[in-house]
Each structure stands twice: as structure tokens, then as C-alpha cells.
Scaffold this motif. Structure first.
Motif, PDB file in Angstrom:
ATOM      1  N   ASP A  84      -0.336  16.074  -8.798  1.00 50.37           N
ATOM      2  CA  ASP A  84       0.810  16.839  -9.284  1.00 50.37           C
ATOM      3  C   ASP A  84       2.067  16.550  -8.478  1.00 50.37           C
ATOM      4  O   ASP A  84       3.174  16.864  -8.921  1.00 50.37           O
ATOM      5  CB  ASP A  84       0.501  18.344  -9.204  1.00 50.37           C
ATOM      6  N   LEU A  85       1.891  15.975  -7.304  1.00 49.51           N
ATOM      7  CA  LEU A  85       3.022  15.663  -6.431  1.00 49.51           C
ATOM      8  C   LEU A  85       2.627  14.523  -5.515  1.00 49.51           C
ATOM      9  O   LEU A  85       1.518  14.505  -4.982  1.00 49.51           O
ATOM     10  CB  LEU A  85       3.404  16.889  -5.590  1.00 49.51           C
ATOM     11  N   VAL A  86       3.551  13.565  -5.350  1.00 50.82           N
ATOM     12  CA  VAL A  86       3.380  12.485  -4.388  1.00 50.82           C
ATOM     13  C   VAL A  86       4.591  12.471  -3.472  1.00 50.82           C
ATOM     14  O   VAL A  86       5.735  12.461  -3.953  1.00 50.82           O
ATOM     15  CB  VAL A  86       3.260  11.112  -5.080  1.00 50.82           C
ATOM     16  N   VAL A  87       4.345  12.495  -2.166  1.00 50.00           N
ATOM     17  CA  VAL A  87       5.417  12.376  -1.172  1.00 50.00           C
ATOM     18  C   VAL A  87       5.200  11.086  -0.400  1.00 50.00           C
ATOM     19  O   VAL A  87       4.127  10.872   0.175  1.00 50.00           O
ATOM     20  CB  VAL A  87       5.438  13.581  -0.204  1.00 50.00           C
ATOM     21  N   LEU A  88       6.189  10.212  -0.420  1.00 46.63           N
ATOM     22  CA  LEU A  88       6.122   8.947   0.302  1.00 46.63           C
ATOM     23  C   LEU A  88       7.013   9.029   1.533  1.00 46.63           C
ATOM     24  O   LEU A  88       8.220   9.255   1.418  1.00 46.63           O
ATOM     25  CB  LEU A  88       6.552   7.782  -0.596  1.00 46.63           C
ATOM     26  N   ASP A  89       6.407   8.860   2.701  1.00 50.83           N
ATOM     27  CA  ASP A  89       7.132   8.862   3.964  1.00 50.83           C
ATOM     28  C   ASP A  89       7.562   7.434   4.287  1.00 50.83           C
ATOM     29  O   ASP A  89       6.756   6.596   4.692  1.00 50.83           O
ATOM     30  CB  ASP A  89       6.228   9.418   5.071  1.00 50.83           C
ATOM     31  N   GLY A  90       8.862   7.178   4.118  1.00 49.74           N
ATOM     32  CA  GLY A  90       9.410   5.869   4.435  1.00 49.74           C
ATOM     33  C   GLY A  90      10.390   5.920   5.591  1.00 49.74           C
ATOM     34  O   GLY A  90      11.294   5.085   5.663  1.00 49.74           O
ATOM     35  N   VAL A  91      10.209   6.902   6.467  1.00 41.86           N
ATOM     36  CA  VAL A  91      11.066   6.957   7.652  1.00 41.86           C
ATOM     37  C   VAL A  91      10.937   5.651   8.428  1.00 41.86           C
ATOM     38  O   VAL A  91      11.918   5.080   8.897  1.00 41.86           O
ATOM     39  CB  VAL A  91      10.721   8.178   8.526  1.00 41.86           C
ATOM     40  N   GLU A  92       9.692   5.176   8.535  1.00 38.76           N
ATOM     41  CA  GLU A  92       9.431   3.853   9.082  1.00 38.76           C
ATOM     42  C   GLU A  92       8.584   3.088   8.074  1.00 38.76           C
ATOM     43  O   GLU A  92       7.806   3.686   7.328  1.00 38.76           O
ATOM     44  CB  GLU A  92       8.686   3.950  10.412  1.00 38.76           C
ATOM     45  N   ALA A  93       8.722   1.769   8.059  1.00 38.56           N
ATOM     46  CA  ALA A  93       7.990   0.935   7.115  1.00 38.56           C
ATOM     47  C   ALA A  93       7.433  -0.288   7.821  1.00 38.56           C
ATOM     48  O   ALA A  93       7.968  -0.727   8.840  1.00 38.56           O
ATOM     49  CB  ALA A  93       8.914   0.502   5.983  1.00 38.56           C
ATOM     50  N   PHE A  94       6.349  -0.820   7.262  1.00 33.41           N
ATOM     51  CA  PHE A  94       5.889  -2.168   7.617  1.00 33.41           C
ATOM     52  C   PHE A  94       6.369  -3.100   6.513  1.00 33.41           C
ATOM     53  O   PHE A  94       5.988  -2.923   5.346  1.00 33.41           O
ATOM     54  CB  PHE A  94       4.365  -2.244   7.716  1.00 33.41           C
ATOM     55  N   VAL A  95       7.164  -4.099   6.869  1.00 30.79           N
ATOM     56  CA  VAL A  95       7.657  -5.045   5.868  1.00 30.79           C
ATOM     57  C   VAL A  95       6.773  -6.289   5.781  1.00 30.79           C
ATOM     58  O   VAL A  95       6.949  -7.124   4.896  1.00 30.79           O
ATOM     59  CB  VAL A  95       9.118  -5.439   6.140  1.00 30.79           C
ATOM     60  N   ASP A  96       5.835  -6.410   6.711  1.00 27.61           N
ATOM     61  CA  ASP A  96       4.751  -7.379   6.591  1.00 27.61           C
ATOM     62  C   ASP A  96       3.553  -6.817   7.332  1.00 27.61           C
ATOM     63  O   ASP A  96       3.640  -5.769   7.963  1.00 27.61           O
ATOM     64  CB  ASP A  96       5.144  -8.772   7.102  1.00 27.61           C
ATOM     65  N   GLY A  97       2.413  -7.515   7.243  1.00 31.91           N
ATOM     66  CA  GLY A  97       1.191  -6.978   7.846  1.00 31.91           C
ATOM     67  C   GLY A  97       0.703  -5.776   7.058  1.00 31.91           C
ATOM     68  O   GLY A  97       0.788  -5.731   5.837  1.00 31.91           O
ATOM     69  N   GLY A  98       0.180  -4.781   7.782  1.00 33.29           N
ATOM     70  CA  GLY A  98      -0.350  -3.601   7.141  1.00 33.29           C
ATOM     71  C   GLY A  98      -1.814  -3.809   6.733  1.00 33.29           C
ATOM     72  O   GLY A  98      -2.261  -4.944   6.586  1.00 33.29           O
ATOM     73  N   PRO A  99      -2.588  -2.743   6.600  1.00 29.36           N
ATOM     74  CA  PRO A  99      -2.108  -1.365   6.595  1.00 29.36           C
ATOM     75  C   PRO A  99      -1.975  -0.696   7.958  1.00 29.36           C
ATOM     76  O   PRO A  99      -1.297   0.305   8.075  1.00 29.36           O
ATOM     77  CB  PRO A  99      -3.176  -0.638   5.774  1.00 29.36           C
ATOM     78  N   THR A 146       0.853  -1.184   0.000  1.00 30.37           N
ATOM     79  CA  THR A 146       0.000   0.000   0.000  1.00 30.37           C
ATOM     80  C   THR A 146       0.886   1.231   0.000  1.00 30.37           C
ATOM     81  O   THR A 146       1.410   1.643   1.023  1.00 30.37           O
ATOM     82  CB  THR A 146      -1.033  -0.030   1.154  1.00 30.37           C
ATOM     83  N   LEU A 147       1.046   1.785  -1.201  1.00 31.93           N
ATOM     84  CA  LEU A 147       1.911   2.936  -1.439  1.00 31.93           C
ATOM     85  C   LEU A 147       1.052   4.042  -2.060  1.00 31.93           C
ATOM     86  O   LEU A 147      -0.008   4.353  -1.528  1.00 31.93           O
ATOM     87  CB  LEU A 147       3.089   2.509  -2.319  1.00 31.93           C
ATOM     88  N   SER A 148       1.452   4.622  -3.179  1.00 30.10           N
ATOM     89  CA  SER A 148       0.665   5.735  -3.716  1.00 30.10           C
ATOM     90  C   SER A 148      -0.576   5.281  -4.478  1.00 30.10           C
ATOM     91  O   SER A 148      -1.636   5.902  -4.374  1.00 30.10           O
ATOM     92  CB  SER A 148       1.538   6.612  -4.612  1.00 30.10           C
ATOM     93  N   LEU A 149      -0.489   4.203  -5.246  1.00 27.67           N
ATOM     94  CA  LEU A 149      -1.668   3.726  -5.975  1.00 27.67           C
ATOM     95  C   LEU A 149      -2.758   3.266  -5.018  1.00 27.67           C
ATOM     96  O   LEU A 149      -3.928   3.608  -5.165  1.00 27.67           O
ATOM     97  CB  LEU A 149      -1.283   2.589  -6.926  1.00 27.67           C
ATOM     98  N   LYS A 150      -2.379   2.507  -4.004  1.00 28.45           N
ATOM     99  CA  LYS A 150      -3.338   1.982  -3.036  1.00 28.45           C
ATOM    100  C   LYS A 150      -3.975   3.100  -2.211  1.00 28.45           C
ATOM    101  O   LYS A 150      -5.104   2.957  -1.723  1.00 28.45           O
ATOM    102  CB  LYS A 150      -2.629   0.982  -2.111  1.00 28.45           C
ATOM    103  N   ASN A 151      -3.283   4.233  -2.081  1.00 29.08           N
ATOM    104  CA  ASN A 151      -3.815   5.367  -1.318  1.00 29.08           C
ATOM    105  C   ASN A 151      -5.132   5.870  -1.894  1.00 29.08           C
ATOM    106  O   ASN A 151      -5.950   6.458  -1.192  1.00 29.08           O
ATOM    107  CB  ASN A 151      -2.778   6.499  -1.285  1.00 29.08           C
ATOM    108  N   ALA A 152      -5.364   5.621  -3.181  1.00 31.70           N
ATOM    109  CA  ALA A 152      -6.594   6.082  -3.829  1.00 31.70           C
ATOM    110  C   ALA A 152      -7.831   5.336  -3.356  1.00 31.70           C
ATOM    111  O   ALA A 152      -8.955   5.815  -3.548  1.00 31.70           O
ATOM    112  CB  ALA A 152      -6.467   5.943  -5.346  1.00 31.70           C
ATOM    113  N   VAL A 153      -7.665   4.176  -2.737  1.00 30.68           N
ATOM    114  CA  VAL A 153      -8.829   3.419  -2.254  1.00 30.68           C
ATOM    115  C   VAL A 153      -9.624   4.239  -1.249  1.00 30.68           C
ATOM    116  O   VAL A 153     -10.855   4.129  -1.168  1.00 30.68           O
ATOM    117  CB  VAL A 153      -8.396   2.063  -1.658  1.00 30.68           C
TER     118      VAL A 153
END
Length: 325
Positions: free
Chosen positions: A223-238, A182-189
Motif C-alpha cells: 500500500d506504500l513504498v518509501v525509497l531512501d535515496g539519501v545515499e546511493a550506490f551508483v555501482d556495485g551493490g547490494p 535493486t529498488l522496490s521490485l528487487k526488495n521482494a527477493v
């Protein structure tokens, strides 16, 4: 460069057929800016500067965060990321900013925003809030993309359809309920309503869930996408998962490129079989979005740019993973 789809996608909006040629969105190369940092305020400013965007002067901006729940980042957009992004947009001349979002399933959108202190933040920084869960029928349009996997199309907020400018910020995480990530495309849900029709039931029960996620994105273009990856879930989510300090922030204008880089970073960190399997551009969210002309169609079209040695060391590892495609 791959050929455009033979048929432009068509939409009907309240009985009016609208054709959109997504080939116009195709580009030879796109920049994705990368900053290695644990400081969200500094990172958001630096990554947007690095992208060298035109200003938002005089524009009304609609802002899409990730408020699926009120869980701490990356379960939801971190308030420091949101604060910095709003301030940067204001400094770039945005005349008005409206955060428009719906949360859930789970807590109501209002409850999520209250838990996160978003109403107080809006008052402090001077931006507006539109709770999409509280918008009446007049605030939605029916989108019926032909040749899509949505059986009856989907409703979409008018504020995004009519926006002068759109900015979105997303998180870096996997998705445990069929989306894989769940990154930028999934954010549209979060722009498809929960009420009126069981869209989420259709989405999550479909074997084409990941393609359907991409198809929602045909309704708008940020027009702009900012992805905050300071912390990540590498499994589970959202909402919850195995938390890893990734220490990275991305920015770009191409959702496909952002998601491709995001998947590469998840692979670098060590992630789920679903995210790790095969070519990045064979991941179904990315493949369908590329097929629809929503962004680049190959890792070779992504120019990963940095501005300091630490970020470049990180970027070299990401480029190596992208180069395997």
C-alpha cells in the motif's frame, strides 16, 4: 493506455488455483512524491504527507525493510528511516506493525538484526518482528505463477499473503549480480526463502533473472513504498559500492513508478552501463512488471510531486530523464 495482457496470471496455492487480474491495478496516472533532503526523519514524514494517503487506522501492517545484510545504508535500510516510518504508521492509526524479513546470503537474519539493533528498536517503538528464516513450513505457501520463468514456482510468506496492509521501504542502489538495480521490485527477493530449494541459485543463474524478480512481485501488493535515496550506490551493490550523496526520498503506491524514478535518479547521478542503457521502461525488471500489470506502463503516467523549491529543482532533472522514454 496499453492493453491488458490477454491472460490473467494464475497461481496455485496448495492445490487451489487462484486467478488474479492484474489489469485492475493499472491506472492512468500515479503520484510519486519526492523530497530533497539529507534528514531521513524529516524526509520520511514529509514525503508520506505529500502523498496524501488514506490512514492505516485499525489495520495490522506488515513492514518489509531491506535487510539483505547489516551493511550501512544504502547497503541496508537505515535505522533512522525505519524509526520514522514506524512512527508515521503509528500516527496514521496502525493498530499493529510486524516487521517480517529474511537476510542473506551471508549472516543469518537474526545476526543482521542484532548487528543493526533492530530488536532494541522494536522494543522501544512497540512493533513486532517475524524472522522469516525461523518460520516453519506452516508459515509459507507455494506460489506457482503460470507462464513465468520460475521452473517450480517459489515459496512466499503467509504473513504477506494474508496481510491487511503492506508497507515496504527500499534503498537506492545498483546490483552487481545480474539484477542491474535493486529498488522496490528487487526488495521482494528477500521474501523468497533460502532453505528447502535453491531458489537463489536458480534466480542468479538464469538469463531471465530480471524478469523473475518482477514475477515475485505478483504474490503481493504494498500500500506504500518509501525509497531512501539519501545515499546511493551508483555501482556495485547490494552490500557495498560507490557511495554518492543523492539527498532524496521518494514515496508512492506503485512499484513500477518508484523503480522508474529510481532508475532515472541513478542515471542522473552517473551509473553502470546496465542501468544507463536504453529506455527506462525497457529495463527488464520494469518491463516485465509493467507487462504483468503491477503498475504503470509508461513514464507519461508518473506524476512527480514536490512541495518546496529545492525538491522541485531536483524533480525537474528527473522529469527530463523520464521524458526521454
Amino acid at each position: 493506455m496499453e492493453a491488458c495482457p490477454t491472460k490473467a496470471l494464475e497461481f496455485t496455492k496448495e492445490g487451489v488455483v487462484i486467478k488474479r487480474d492484474y489489469c485492475t491495478n493499472r491506472v492512468d496516472m500515479t503520484k510519486v512524491a519526492l523530497i530533497s533532503t539529507k534528514d531521513r526523519d524529516e524526509g520520511v514524514r514529509r514525503v508520506i504527507d505529500l502523498l496524501e494517503l488514506k490512514s492505516f487506522r485499525g489495520k495490522s501492517v506488515v513492514l518489509k525493510p531491506n535487510f539483505n545484510s547489516a551493511d550501512p545504508a544504502p547497503g541496508s535500510t537505515h535505522n533512522d528511516t525505519l524509526r520514522s516510518l514506524v512512527l508515521v504508521l503509528q500516527q496514521m492509526g496502525a493498530k499493529q506493525i510486524t516487521l517480517a524479513e529474511r537476510s542473506g546470503p551471508g549472516d543469518s537474519t537474526r545476526t543482521v538484526m542484532e548487528k543493526k539493533g533492530i530488536f532494541k528498536l522494536a522494543q522501544e517503538l512497540g512493533f513486532n518482528i517475524l524472522n522469516l528464516e525461523e518460520v516453519g513450513p506452516e508459515g509459507w505457501s507455494k506460489i506457482e505463477p503460470r507462464e513465468s520463468h520460475w521452473s517450480q514456482g517459489f515459496h512466499f510468506p503467509r504473513i504477506y499473503l494474508e496481510a491487511e496492509s503492506i508497507v515496504q521501504t527500499c534503498c537506492l542502489k545498483t546490483h552487481a549480480y545480474g539484477g542491474h538495480f535493486t529498488l522496490s521490485l528487487k526488495n521482494a527477493v528477500g521474501l523468497v526463502p533460502l532453505a528447502g530449494y535453491p531458489y537463489m541459485g536458480e534466480l542468479h543463474s538464469s538469463p531471465y533473472q530480471r524478469q523473475m524478480i518482477a514475477e515475485i512481485n505478483t504474490a503481493y501488493s504494498p500500500d506504500l513504498v518509501v525509497l531512501d535515496g539519501v545515499e546511493a550506490f551508483v555501482d556495485g551493490g547490494p552490500a557495498r559500492g560507490t557511495r554518492v550523496e543523492a539527498g532524496v526520498i521518494l514515496a508512492g503506491t506503485d512499484r513500477v513508478a518508484i523503480d522508474a524514478v529510481g532508475v532515472a535518479i541513478l542515471r542522473l547521478l552517473g551509473t553502470t552501463p546496465g542501468v544507463s542503457r536504453g529506455s527506462i521502461f525497457e529495463q527488464e525488471q520494469i518491463a516485465r512488471a509493467a507487462e504483468l500489470g503491477l503498475g504503470v506502463s509508461s513514464a507519461k503516467q508518473i506524476q512527480l510531486v514536490t512541495e518546496d523549491a529545492k525538491s522541485e529543482v531536483f524533480a525537474v532533472q528527473v522529469r527530463e530523464i523520464l521524458a526521454r522514454d
